[in-house]
Design a protein around this motif. Structure first.
Motif, mmCIF file in Angstrom:
data_model
loop_
_atom_site.group_PDB
_atom_site.id
_atom_site.type_symbol
_atom_site.label_atom_id
_atom_site.label_comp_id
_atom_site.label_asym_id
_atom_site.label_seq_id
_atom_site.Cartn_x
_atom_site.Cartn_y
_atom_site.Cartn_z
ATOM 1 N N ARG A 109 -35.101 66.979 32.921
ATOM 2 C CA ARG A 109 -35.527 68.179 33.643
ATOM 3 C C ARG A 109 -36.499 68.994 32.808
ATOM 4 N NH1 ARG A 109 -29.946 69.176 34.707
ATOM 5 N NH2 ARG A 109 -30.082 71.109 33.531
ATOM 6 N N GLU A 110 -36.198 69.114 31.508
ATOM 7 C CA GLU A 110 -37.071 69.886 30.635
ATOM 8 C C GLU A 110 -38.438 69.232 30.512
ATOM 9 O OE1 GLU A 110 -34.714 69.995 27.134
ATOM 10 O OE2 GLU A 110 -33.455 71.669 27.806
ATOM 11 N N LEU A 111 -38.451 67.889 30.388
ATOM 12 C CA LEU A 111 -39.719 67.168 30.298
ATOM 13 C C LEU A 111 -40.500 67.275 31.605
ATOM 14 C CD1 LEU A 111 -41.708 65.321 28.879
ATOM 15 C CD2 LEU A 111 -40.299 63.367 29.554
ATOM 16 N N ALA A 112 -39.794 67.102 32.725
ATOM 17 C CA ALA A 112 -40.441 67.187 34.034
ATOM 18 C C ALA A 112 -41.034 68.575 34.265
ATOM 19 C CB ALA A 112 -39.446 66.844 35.133
ATOM 20 N N LYS A 113 -40.346 69.604 33.783
ATOM 21 C CA LYS A 113 -40.852 70.971 33.945
ATOM 22 C C LYS A 113 -42.156 71.144 33.196
ATOM 23 C CE LYS A 113 -39.542 75.822 33.305
ATOM 24 N NZ LYS A 113 -38.465 76.752 32.847
ATOM 25 N N ILE A 129 -44.055 50.135 29.243
ATOM 26 C CA ILE A 129 -44.983 50.797 30.141
ATOM 27 C C ILE A 129 -44.484 52.231 30.332
ATOM 28 C CG2 ILE A 129 -45.822 50.869 32.530
ATOM 29 C CD1 ILE A 129 -45.733 47.795 32.480
ATOM 30 N N ALA A 130 -45.377 53.186 30.235
ATOM 31 C CA ALA A 130 -44.990 54.597 30.307
ATOM 32 C C ALA A 130 -44.151 54.880 31.547
ATOM 33 C CB ALA A 130 -46.244 55.475 30.312
ATOM 34 N N GLY A 131 -43.122 55.712 31.386
ATOM 35 C CA GLY A 131 -42.212 56.014 32.485
ATOM 36 C C GLY A 131 -42.915 56.576 33.703
ATOM 37 N N LEU A 132 -43.969 57.364 33.507
ATOM 38 C CA LEU A 132 -44.708 57.925 34.633
ATOM 39 C C LEU A 132 -45.390 56.846 35.467
ATOM 40 C CD1 LEU A 132 -46.392 61.097 33.065
ATOM 41 C CD2 LEU A 132 -44.580 61.039 34.789
ATOM 42 N N LEU A 133 -45.510 55.634 34.914
ATOM 43 C CA LEU A 133 -46.217 54.556 35.599
ATOM 44 C C LEU A 133 -45.284 53.465 36.122
ATOM 45 C CD1 LEU A 133 -49.108 54.102 32.999
ATOM 46 C CD2 LEU A 133 -49.215 55.342 35.169
ATOM 47 N N THR A 135 -42.577 51.260 38.221
ATOM 48 C CA THR A 135 -42.036 51.108 39.565
ATOM 49 C C THR A 135 -40.519 51.233 39.498
ATOM 50 O OG1 THR A 135 -41.732 48.713 39.375
ATOM 51 C CG2 THR A 135 -43.899 49.493 40.154
ATOM 52 N N PRO A 136 -39.838 51.480 40.626
ATOM 53 C CA PRO A 136 -38.375 51.597 40.594
ATOM 54 C C PRO A 136 -37.693 50.353 40.022
ATOM 55 C CG PRO A 136 -39.216 52.448 42.661
ATOM 56 C CD PRO A 136 -40.389 51.822 41.956
ATOM 57 N N ASP A 137 -38.127 49.166 40.448
ATOM 58 C CA ASP A 137 -37.477 47.941 39.975
ATOM 59 C C ASP A 137 -37.751 47.692 38.495
ATOM 60 O OD1 ASP A 137 -36.262 47.335 42.366
ATOM 61 O OD2 ASP A 137 -37.915 46.110 43.097
ATOM 62 N N HIS A 138 -38.953 48.025 38.039
ATOM 63 C CA HIS A 138 -39.266 47.875 36.617
ATOM 64 C C HIS A 138 -38.407 48.831 35.794
ATOM 65 C CE1 HIS A 138 -41.997 46.905 33.200
ATOM 66 N NE2 HIS A 138 -41.596 48.100 32.787
ATOM 67 N N ALA A 139 -38.318 50.089 36.234
ATOM 68 C CA ALA A 139 -37.504 51.072 35.522
ATOM 69 C C ALA A 139 -36.048 50.628 35.477
ATOM 70 C CB ALA A 139 -37.620 52.437 36.210
ATOM 71 N N ARG A 140 -35.563 50.110 36.590
ATOM 72 C CA ARG A 140 -34.175 49.652 36.663
ATOM 73 C C ARG A 140 -33.915 48.513 35.679
ATOM 74 N NH1 ARG A 140 -34.273 49.570 41.631
ATOM 75 N NH2 ARG A 140 -33.378 51.645 41.961
ATOM 76 N N ALA A 141 -34.872 47.600 35.550
ATOM 77 C CA ALA A 141 -34.720 46.464 34.639
ATOM 78 C C ALA A 141 -34.769 46.920 33.184
ATOM 79 C CB ALA A 141 -35.811 45.431 34.910
ATOM 80 N N VAL A 142 -35.665 47.843 32.872
ATOM 81 C CA VAL A 142 -35.790 48.337 31.504
ATOM 82 C C VAL A 142 -34.529 49.098 31.086
ATOM 83 C CG1 VAL A 142 -37.015 49.986 30.028
ATOM 84 C CG2 VAL A 142 -38.302 48.445 31.520
ATOM 85 N N ARG A 162 -36.304 59.271 36.180
ATOM 86 C CA ARG A 162 -37.629 58.802 35.755
ATOM 87 C C ARG A 162 -38.625 58.861 36.907
ATOM 88 N NH1 ARG A 162 -37.692 53.801 31.780
ATOM 89 N NH2 ARG A 162 -36.532 55.434 30.693
ATOM 90 N N LEU A 163 -38.199 58.436 38.079
ATOM 91 C CA LEU A 163 -39.093 58.430 39.237
ATOM 92 C C LEU A 163 -39.427 59.843 39.696
ATOM 93 C CD1 LEU A 163 -37.597 55.492 41.339
ATOM 94 C CD2 LEU A 163 -39.507 55.437 39.728
ATOM 95 N N SER A 164 -38.483 60.771 39.513
ATOM 96 C CA SER A 164 -38.729 62.151 39.950
ATOM 97 C C SER A 164 -39.904 62.766 39.201
ATOM 98 C CB SER A 164 -37.476 63.003 39.744
ATOM 99 O OG SER A 164 -37.260 63.292 38.367
#
Length: 291
Positions: A109-113, A129-133, A135-142, A162-164
């Motif tokens: 939340r602090e980072l997103a703010k 790969i940077a979190g801002l970039l 995909t949902p499935d990639h983030a889930r696997a990482v 991460r997706l938010s």
């Protein structure tokens, strides 16, 4: 409860993984406890038992009790349905503005703010790969590859968090975004071939946005100042900035101008050594063509 004679399955904890309250998040606990208390008071005033109320909004009795006790984060649709059923005149539904922030871990939340306020964001990543970039499935696997492993609920909470942060791409006016990614993570087929291809396609999509600069650092490049870890720089409308580097200043956020100049110098050197944005997009397209 039934619809046209058929039983309707009420939502339980198994249907909503990752919606538990983080006990270490004091502000989050306070928000959810307050919302739960208001819900309980209004339900009692309406003369509804928890089981009957749950059936009316599609939730199990146990879930209703846990939400009222501040142990579960209510979804927006739950608050909207409860508001209408209990005649709260929008007060319960409006609580979602605070509740949705609690959905994600405090650090995120602090980072997103900060990212939501920045007019310029620069990121260098060397291992992923940077979190801002992502995909949902990639983030889930990482996130799912961590050891010791996270619970399925925690994985989903972290993926959602991460997706938010990616709402930064929807801002108007759009911030200036700069990314430098190492070649090796781009070649690693995280989550399998299909997930990997979808991730590369996402990079091409984002890299073509008018406010985004995406660069690739080839593996055969000369040594550069980012070899010891991630670098992030955020600049704000008032001229202030904040930065962080895994390899400098103990990885803590920094605001001092002299330290920020060091990170800016390092990040600028990295960008100068990386492929140009056009070459980088062509490189990613070539990776996609190899499969």
């Amino acid at each position: 409860m039934s619809v046209d004679g058929e039983a309707v399955r009420l939502r339980s904890e198994a249907d909503e993984p990752g919606w538990e309250v983080d006990p270490d998040d004091e502000w989050g606990v306070a928000v959810i406890t307050t919302v739960g208390r208001q819900l309980r008071l209004r339900r009692d005033a309406a003369g509804l038992r928890a089981g009957d109320f749950g059936k009316a909004v599609g939730y199990s009795e146990d879930m209703v009790y846990k939400i009222e006790a501040g142990k579960r984060i209510p979804r927006q649709e739950f608050l909207t349905a409860a508001d209408e059923l209990l005649g709260a005149k929008g007060l319960l539904a409006a609580a979602w503005e605070d509740v949705k922030k609690v959905r994600y871990p405090k650090k995120v939340r602090e980072l997103a703010k900060l990212e939501a306020q920045a007019v310029e964001i620069g990121v260098y990543e060397c291992n992923i790969i940077a979190g801002l970039l992502q995909t949902p499935d990639h983030a889930r696997a990482v996130i799912g590859a961590a050891q010791p492993p996270y619970s399925p609920e925690d994985v989903e909470r972290m993926v959602a968090a991460r997706l938010s942060r990616q709402s930064v791409f929807d801002r108007d006016p759009a911030p200036s975004l700069h990314f430098v990614l190492e070649e090796a993570p781009l070649r690693r087929q995280v989550g399998g071939t299909m997930v990997w291809r979808q991730q590369l396609e996402r990079l091409l999509e984002v890299g073509r946005l008018r406010n985004v600069t995406l660069q690739v650092m080839p593996t055969n490049s000369e040594p550069h100042p980012g070899l010891d870890g991630r670098i992030e720089l955020l600049k704000f409308p008032d001229g202030t900035a904040v930065g962080r580097s895994d390899g400098a200043f103990n990885g803590r956020p920094i605001h001092e101008p002299k330290h920020l100049r060091i990170l800016e110098l390092r990040y600028g050197t990295i960008r100068a050594q990386a492929l140009s944005p056009r070459e980088s997009l062509a490189f990613i397209e070539h990776l996609l063509g190899e499969t």
